[in-house]
Design an enzyme around this catalytic site. Sequence first.
Site, PDB file in Angstrom:
ATOM      1  N   CYS A   1      42.510  33.239  43.162  1.00 30.11           N
ATOM      2  CA  CYS A   1      43.116  32.215  42.292  1.00 30.11           C
ATOM      3  C   CYS A   1      42.112  31.126  41.947  1.00 30.11           C
ATOM      4  CB  CYS A   1      44.311  31.559  42.981  1.00 30.11           C
ATOM      5  SG  CYS A   1      45.629  32.690  43.367  1.00 30.11           S
TER       6      CYS A   1
HETATM    7  C1  BEZ Z   1      43.781  35.309  46.314  1.00 30.26           C
HETATM    8  O1  BEZ Z   1      44.043  34.549  45.398  1.00 30.26           O
HETATM    9  O2  BEZ Z   1      42.644  35.425  46.711  1.00 30.26           O
HETATM   10  C2  BEZ Z   1      44.860  36.140  46.976  1.00 30.26           C
HETATM   11  C3  BEZ Z   1      46.149  35.646  47.044  1.00 30.26           C
HETATM   12  C4  BEZ Z   1      47.124  36.412  47.658  1.00 30.26           C
HETATM   13  C5  BEZ Z   1      46.782  37.666  48.186  1.00 30.26           C
HETATM   14  C6  BEZ Z   1      45.494  38.159  48.062  1.00 30.26           C
HETATM   15  C7  BEZ Z   1      44.518  37.382  47.446  1.00 30.26           C
END
Ligand code: BEZ
Length: 210
Positions: A45
């Site tokens: 994100c």
């Molecule tokens: C991420 O944004 O890195 C992420 C969020 C939830 C699960 C896996 C990755």
Amino acid sequence: MSVLIGDIAPDFTAQTTEGEIRFHDYIDGSWAVLFSHPKNYTPVCTTELGYTAKLKPEFEKRGVKVLGLSVDKIEDHTGWARDIEETQGSALNFPLIADDGTVARLYDMIHPKADDTLTVRSVFVVGPDKKIKLKIEYPASTGRNFDEILRVIDSLQLTAKHQVATPVNWQNGEDVIIVPAVSNEQAKEKYPGGWNELKPYLRIVPQPRD
Ligand code: BEZ
């Protein structure tokens, strides 16, 4: 109930990093992108939000307003925004909704068999008529391609303006397809220079310029 292409985007009021926003007022005759993030302070994100901030001039050029969402508190958004700027080299420059799950549920962004609290990576493109034009869903572990989102917006805007469709892997500037709803008589008026008819249903023309 699912939100489908052609539906009016459900309206909502939410707290964001830029104050309270009512979605339909925010759209205000523009195009809009609403996209979800599974959680604050997560790696994928963080990269997506930084890259989207870098693309702001590209969204503005197309008359598109961007609105992110993460089911987390507004205080956490503020701290995370600092990390985004530090690690991605671009500060958050569009509102990020601090959702309590209400908007995520309204837009079916939580897929319980993937995770019963985190959202998947949903993207909705909304037209100036407030209707859903595009819906994409990725799992949490796969970062989206925001250049692809710009490409799709270019295609959607061409369709809206010129009644053309875009072929496989089309990129802005390449040839387009006259939609089947346009008869040959109508096409002759629009394209006096003619078109390349590979089949009666497959009519290719250069991309219209405004
Ligand atoms: C991420 O944004 O890195 C992420 C969020 C939830 C699960 C896996 C990755």
